[in-house]
Structures are given as structure tokens and as C-alpha cells.
Design a protein around this motif. Structure first.
Motif, PDB file in Angstrom:
ATOM      1  N   PHE A   1       0.832  -1.207   0.000  1.00 42.42           N
ATOM      2  CA  PHE A   1       0.000   0.000   0.000  1.00 42.42           C
ATOM      3  C   PHE A   1       0.866   1.257   0.000  1.00 42.42           C
ATOM      4  O   PHE A   1       0.597   2.214  -0.751  1.00 42.42           O
ATOM      5  N   MET A   2       1.914   1.252   0.821  1.00 45.55           N
ATOM      6  CA  MET A   2       2.797   2.427   0.873  1.00 45.55           C
ATOM      7  C   MET A   2       3.505   2.632  -0.458  1.00 45.55           C
ATOM      8  O   MET A   2       3.681   3.771  -0.921  1.00 45.55           O
ATOM      9  N   GLY A   3       3.909   1.543  -1.111  1.00 46.47           N
ATOM     10  CA  GLY A   3       4.617   1.653  -2.381  1.00 46.47           C
ATOM     11  C   GLY A   3       3.730   2.029  -3.551  1.00 46.47           C
ATOM     12  O   GLY A   3       4.226   2.476  -4.586  1.00 46.47           O
ATOM     13  N   THR A   4       2.416   1.864  -3.384  1.00 48.49           N
ATOM     14  CA  THR A   4       1.496   2.150  -4.484  1.00 48.49           C
ATOM     15  C   THR A   4       0.718   3.444  -4.275  1.00 48.49           C
ATOM     16  O   THR A   4       0.749   4.336  -5.108  1.00 48.49           O
ATOM     17  N   PHE A   5       0.009   3.541  -3.151  1.00 48.37           N
ATOM     18  CA  PHE A   5      -0.876   4.688  -2.929  1.00 48.37           C
ATOM     19  C   PHE A   5      -0.491   5.524  -1.710  1.00 48.37           C
ATOM     20  O   PHE A   5      -0.683   6.734  -1.696  1.00 48.37           O
ATOM     21  N   GLY A   6       0.061   4.877  -0.684  1.00 43.87           N
ATOM     22  CA  GLY A   6       0.291   5.554   0.582  1.00 43.87           C
ATOM     23  C   GLY A   6       1.246   6.724   0.517  1.00 43.87           C
ATOM     24  O   GLY A   6       0.942   7.817   1.000  1.00 43.87           O
ATOM     25  N   THR A   7       2.402   6.509  -0.096  1.00 39.04           N
ATOM     26  CA  THR A   7       3.409   7.569  -0.160  1.00 39.04           C
ATOM     27  C   THR A   7       3.126   8.542  -1.307  1.00 39.04           C
ATOM     28  O   THR A   7       3.077   9.763  -1.110  1.00 39.04           O
ATOM     29  N   GLY A   8       2.912   7.989  -2.506  1.00 41.82           N
ATOM     30  CA  GLY A   8       2.740   8.839  -3.682  1.00 41.82           C
ATOM     31  C   GLY A   8       1.468   9.664  -3.685  1.00 41.82           C
ATOM     32  O   GLY A   8       1.480  10.850  -4.029  1.00 41.82           O
ATOM     33  N   TYR A   9       0.344   9.067  -3.291  1.00 41.18           N
ATOM     34  CA  TYR A   9      -0.948   9.744  -3.358  1.00 41.18           C
ATOM     35  C   TYR A   9      -1.352  10.401  -2.041  1.00 41.18           C
ATOM     36  O   TYR A   9      -1.978  11.464  -2.028  1.00 41.18           O
ATOM     37  N   LEU A  10      -1.033   9.761  -0.915  1.00 41.02           N
ATOM     38  CA  LEU A  10      -1.491  10.260   0.375  1.00 41.02           C
ATOM     39  C   LEU A  10      -0.389  10.949   1.179  1.00 41.02           C
ATOM     40  O   LEU A  10      -0.663  11.541   2.219  1.00 41.02           O
ATOM     41  N   GLY A  11       0.843  10.859   0.694  1.00 39.46           N
ATOM     42  CA  GLY A  11       1.955  11.525   1.366  1.00 39.46           C
ATOM     43  C   GLY A  11       2.311  10.940   2.717  1.00 39.46           C
ATOM     44  O   GLY A  11       2.888  11.631   3.566  1.00 39.46           O
ATOM     45  N   LEU A  12       2.015   9.661   2.940  1.00 39.79           N
ATOM     46  CA  LEU A  12       2.329   9.018   4.215  1.00 39.79           C
ATOM     47  C   LEU A  12       3.807   8.650   4.290  1.00 39.79           C
ATOM     48  O   LEU A  12       4.435   8.365   3.278  1.00 39.79           O
ATOM     49  N   THR A  13       4.332   8.646   5.493  1.00 37.74           N
ATOM     50  CA  THR A  13       5.714   8.240   5.741  1.00 37.74           C
ATOM     51  C   THR A  13       5.713   6.974   6.589  1.00 37.74           C
ATOM     52  O   THR A  13       4.909   6.846   7.519  1.00 37.74           O
ATOM     53  N   ASP A  14       6.606   6.071   6.267  1.00 35.59           N
ATOM     54  CA  ASP A  14       6.674   4.802   6.988  1.00 35.59           C
ATOM     55  C   ASP A  14       7.266   5.009   8.374  1.00 35.59           C
ATOM     56  O   ASP A  14       8.459   5.259   8.530  1.00 35.59           O
ATOM     57  N   THR A  15       6.410   4.939   9.384  1.00 33.92           N
ATOM     58  CA  THR A  15       6.847   4.950  10.784  1.00 33.92           C
ATOM     59  C   THR A  15       6.146   3.785  11.493  1.00 33.92           C
ATOM     60  O   THR A  15       5.170   3.224  10.975  1.00 33.92           O
ATOM     61  N   ILE A  16       6.630   3.445  12.670  1.00 36.43           N
ATOM     62  CA  ILE A  16       6.000   2.353  13.416  1.00 36.43           C
ATOM     63  C   ILE A  16       4.552   2.694  13.743  1.00 36.43           C
ATOM     64  O   ILE A  16       3.650   1.850  13.662  1.00 36.43           O
ATOM     65  N   THR A  17       4.284   3.965  14.049  1.00 35.31           N
ATOM     66  CA  THR A  17       2.911   4.384  14.375  1.00 35.31           C
ATOM     67  C   THR A  17       1.983   4.200  13.183  1.00 35.31           C
ATOM     68  O   THR A  17       0.893   3.627  13.308  1.00 35.31           O
ATOM     69  N   VAL A  18       2.418   4.680  12.008  1.00 34.87           N
ATOM     70  CA  VAL A  18       1.603   4.533  10.802  1.00 34.87           C
ATOM     71  C   VAL A  18       1.382   3.060  10.492  1.00 34.87           C
ATOM     72  O   VAL A  18       0.269   2.623  10.149  1.00 34.87           O
ATOM     73  N   ARG A  19       2.439   2.273  10.621  1.00 37.60           N
ATOM     74  CA  ARG A  19       2.360   0.843  10.319  1.00 37.60           C
ATOM     75  C   ARG A  19       1.348   0.143  11.226  1.00 37.60           C
ATOM     76  O   ARG A  19       0.509  -0.630  10.763  1.00 37.60           O
TER      77      ARG A  19
END
Length: 518
Positions: free
Chosen positions: A134-152
Motif C-alpha cells: 500500500f505504501m509503495g502504491t498509494f500511501g506515499t505517492g498519493y497520500l503523502g504518508l511516511t513509513d513509521t512504526i505508528t503509521v504501520r
């Protein structure tokens, strides 16, 4: 399921009663649904994509063209041997019962713990894989999310909670969604293969049978620097780790119609169809790669790198969405599997709070406490193990490398016991799905050899800590068994205990509104 007659139902319930258990769960799963639950957990769109670098950054194209079918065959030998046993003993938590009936209380207890630990951790691993996809497809590119333990962890709580809620609401809804998952995986795998072939700059079929050695920096350090032959063997972990989870067909035995026939077919066919469609999909992907050397350098990012460079953006996003839904449904089916294992083991007092964990909801006919307990444990496992590192490696990564070792150990124990129990008083009656003694024993021996290979491969660098965790687990289980459980745990009912349970069986079925043998 119009072909499921009252006679069929009586036969299913009679088999269950003869093993000392009540028909508390509801038989709503067709033969296809039993296949689909295993096919969904295998999910070639999950492990086949998320672990792709084990091949492309290992022996290159040959790791797919030759390695994939070889690794799938290794998984198939376990499925075939387990199918033989499942036809004779079609119960929820099948592996635990097989280990007990074909061996003794200890081997059943050990099988249950290996399988349970593997299922809980693999549920966490599957949903973490969904998170990273999800992060590699929509999370980072479209939603601007950053991979952190909290987000995960928030992501895992949401998707695992949804999977548990669907399971809570009954096997009927779960079966409908896993049936849909089966069709979705078929369609998406073919669509992805077609897109890859249409996007390929050329068709170098020889690439699929060309050996390379991309260990070390040449392969993005997915594997440490090693020999070409060894890195090919390590690449077998891609198909072996992907083609697992087919024990779900056995775990849902008590919810499947004509279980003695349907369960073994579901197990074997889920492996065969996953192997075939996975091969088509992955070979097409390898053919699409513009350059094998450049692809190997991408390491774990190889799938996204190739799709970004070769595939139309709109088409790519449609495929990503279908893959993401398939991965969520994979987790859904895994919740079903782990909850039935918890339920079955608790039914015989194998876990703390067994009375609560083995309780079935009269309204939904599902083991509600087992469903939520397994789901919560999987999230806690990811959260706790992500916070701790050994050297530079998170404990989560190390434990996940043990997950499939634990699962295959839980497969190998009853298969090995069956090898010696065939024809004895412990196993003198075969089910309707019968290979014959010679064929079963051949596959049993192959399973033992395969288990040795999987264990050796699974503890190689960078997963060498898996050896210490596995040995440590064995030591702890030995202490717990001889210190506590050997005196307390009685195991499944056998012999005279089955007859003593008949009054309890009737009461348990009445409590959930089941008419029993009618």
C-alpha cells in the motif's frame, strides 16, 4: 449447495461425533470455498510479489523459470501427504489432531504450538506485506504518508480489525469473500501477466533459464555474497514461502460439506493452481524486465521499479488496486485459519483461557474469542518485535524468517508419524481420498527430505538468527511440556473418552441450535 443432502450432512456429523466433537461450527463452505480459502492464503499476488527479490536478486531469470516449479513441487509433496491424512480425520485444527492420533499427546501438543505460532506470525507478516505494498502504491505517492512504526501499526489495526469483524459475522460471509478472492486472484494474475507481456521490450525466453549470481551488491544485498549454486537454492524460498497456508482447508473441515472428500481436494488443487498461475505471472514479469542486471540491483524494490518504468500509469494503478484487495483477502482467510486452530486446540484445553477461546457464538456460529485473540496477537507481535533489534536487524524480520519453518515443522510432524502409523491400530482406516500405502509413504519420505532442505535454507544469512530462535523455541517447549503440560494436558478424546463425550456433544450442539445428525 443443492447437492448437499441430509444423508451427506449425517455422514459429516457422524465422522465428527466419532472423533468426540460436536458440530458447533456451521457447514456453509462448498468444495470450491474450501479450495478458495487455501488459494486465498497462498495468494500468489502477496508472497509472489512481495518476496520477488529473493529470485531476481539471486539466480536471476532461472530462479523463476526453473526455481519456481521446483519450489512449488516441494510444497506439493507436503500437500499431497497431508491430504491423505485429512481425508481420514477431517476436523478443525486438523494438524493438531493428526499429530495426537498418529502419535501421542506430546506430538499433538508440539504440532499445535508450531502451527499456532506460525499462523499468528504469518498473519502479521501478510498484513505487513499489504502495508508495504500500500505504501509503495498509494500511501506515499498519493497520500503523502511516511513509513513509521505508528503509521504501520495503525494501518494493521484497521485492516486486521476489519478481517476479524468479517470472520466474526459468520463463515457464510467469509466464504463469499474468499470465493470472490479466488476468482480475483485468477483474473488479476492473468491480467498482470498480459500487461507484462504487452509492455515487454522483447521476448528473451532464454532469460528464464539463464543462471546468474546476483548475491551481494549486484543484487542490492538481498543475499550476502555466496556461490551461484547456493544462491539458486536460496531462491527456492520464494515459491516455498509463497506456496504455504494450504492447511487452511483442513482447519475449516468442520465448516465444509463432504469434508472427507472436499478437504484433500481443496489442499492439493490450491497448490497446483497457485503454482500454474504464479508461474505464468512471474515468467511474464521476468520477460518484461528491460535488463536483468539493472533489475537485480533494485533489490526489494524490483516490482515497483519495473512497473514504473514499463507500464502505463492508469493501467498500473488498476492492477495495484486489484492486488491490494487480494492481499487484504489473503489476510482475511488467514484470520479464519488461525482462529480455527485456536478454537480446536482450546476445545481440548491446550491454551490458557481455553473455555473462553473454545466458545462458539450461537448467533454467528463462529469462535468469536478465538478470532479476536488471534488477530490481536498478530498485531501485538508486529508492534513488539518492530521495537526491538538484534544488531541492525529488527526482531520482527528475524521471527518472520522462522514463521514458515514453524509451519512446515507442523506439517512434517504428523506426516512423519503417519509414515510409521499406516496400517497400525492408530491409523487402520483410510478416508475416501486414498493414495494407497506406497504412494503416501513416498510422499511422506519426500516431505521429510524437503523439511530438512527448508530448515537448512531458512537459517542461512541474513536469517542466521532463525536457527537460535528455533532452537530456543524447542528448549522452551520442552521445559513447558515436561514441567507443566505433560501432567495437565489430556489431548483429544480417544477410545472410551469419545463415548463419554456424547452427552456433552448433544448439549454443545443444542446450545448453538445445531440439530446434529438429525
Amino acid at each position: 449447495m443443492s447437492d448437499y443432502t441430509e444423508l451427506d450432512k449425517k455422514q459429516d456429523v457422524h465422522i465428527l461425533h466419532s472423533m468426540g466433537y460436536a458440530q458447533e461450527l456451521e457447514r456453509r463452505m462448498s468444495s470450491f470455498s474450501n479450495f478458495a480459502v487455501s488459494f486465498s492464503i497462498i495468494c500468489i499476488l502477496s508472497g509472489g510479489i512481495n518476496s520477488l527479490a529473493q529470485a531476481t536478486s539471486g539466480a536471476g531469470g532461472a530462479a523463476i523459470g526453473i526455481g519456481w516449479p521446483l519450489g512449488c513441487f516441494i510444497s506439493l509433496v507436503f500437500a499431497v501427504a497431508m491430504a491423505q491424512i485429512s481425508s481420514a480425520y477431517p476436523t478443525a485444527g486438523g494438524l493438531y489432531h493428526w499429530g495426537s492420533i498418529l502419535g501421542n499427546r506430546f506430538t499433538g501438543w508440539l504440532t499445535a504450538w508450531f502451527n499456532l505460532l506460525g499462523l499468528v506470525t504469518v498473519l502479521g507478516a501478510i498484513n505487513v506485506g499489504t502495508y508495504y505494498f500500500f505504501m509503495g502504491t498509494f500511501g506515499t505517492g498519493y497520500l503523502g504518508l511516511t513509513d513509521t512504526i505508528t503509521v504501520r501499526i495503525v494501518f494493521l489495526v484497521i485492516i486486521t480489525g476489519a478481517q476479524a469483524l468479517v470472520n466474526h459475522m459468520g463463515i457464510g460471509l467469509t466464504a463469499k469473500l474468499t470465493d470472490f478472492s479466488g476468482y480475483l486472484i485468477f483474473a488479476t494474475a492473468i491480467a498482470l501477466a498480459a500487461v507484462c507481456l504487452l509492455s515487454a521490450p522483447s521476448y528473451e525466453f532464454g532469460r528464464l533459464f539463464t543462471f546468474a549470481n546476483y548475491s551481494g551488491e549486484a543484487g542490492g544485498n538481498v543475499w550476502p555474497t555466496t556461490s551461484g549454486s547456493w544462491v539458486f537454492l536460496l531462491g527456492l524460498l520464494l515459491p516455498i514461502y509463497t506456496i504455504t497456508g494450504y492447511d487452511a482447508s483442513a482447519h475449516t473441515s468442520e465448516e465444509t460439506v463432504k469434508a472427507a472428500h472436499s478437504v484433500p481436494r481443496g489442499m492439493v488443487s490450491s497448490v497446483l493452481w497457485s503454482a500454474l498461475f504464479g508461474y505464468i505471472m512471474l515468467c511474464s514479469f521476468v520477460l518484461m524486465l528491460p535488463n536483468m542486471d539493472d533489475a537485480a540491483k533494485q533489490g526489494w524494490n524490483v516490482f515497483f521499479w519495473a512497473m514504473d518504468s514499463q507500464v502505463n500509469a492508469a493501467v498500473k494503478d488498476i492492477l495495484y488496486l486489484a492486488i491490494l484487495v487480494s492481499q487484504w483477502l489473503c489476510g482475511l482467510a488467514t484470520v479464519t485459519s488461525v482462529s480455527r486452530m485456536i478454537f480446536a486446540f482450546s476445545r481440548d484445553g491446550g491454551l490458557p483461557a481455553s473455555k473462553a477461546l473454545s466458545k462458539v457464538s450461537p448467533q454467528y456460529r463462529t469462535p468469536v474469542a478465538a478470532i479476536w485473540t488471534g488477530s490481536i496477537l498478530s498485531v501485538l507481535f508486529v508492534w513488539g518485535s518492530s521495537l526491538v533489534t538484534i544488531g541492525d536487524t529488527p526482531v520482527y524480520t528475524i521471527v518472520v524468517s522462522c514463521t514458515v519453518i514453524f509451519l512446515f515443522f507442523s506439517f512434517a510432524i504428523p506426516i512423519t508419524l503417519g509414515l510409521f502409523a499406516w496400517g497400525t491400530s492408530k491409523w487402520d482406516k483410510m478416508g475416501p481420498w486414498n493414495l494407497g500405502e506406497a504412494v503416501f509413504k513416498l510422499f511422506a519420505v519426500l516431505s521429510i527430505i524437503a523439511m530438512i532442505l527448508i530448515f537448512i535454507l531458512g537459517i542461512q544469512p541474513p536469517n542466521e538468527w532463525a536457527l537460535y530462535i528455533t532452537v530456543g523455541f524447542l528448549v522452551v517447549t520442552g521445559i513447558v511440556w515436561f514441567g507443566f503440560e505433560s501432567r495437565r494436558f489430556k489431548g483429544p478424546p480417544i477410545g472410551a473418552d469419545v463415548a463419554k463425550r456424547q452427552a456433552e456433544i448433544a448439549a454443545a450442539e443444542a446450545a448453538v441450535g445445531e440439530s446434529g445428525e438429525g
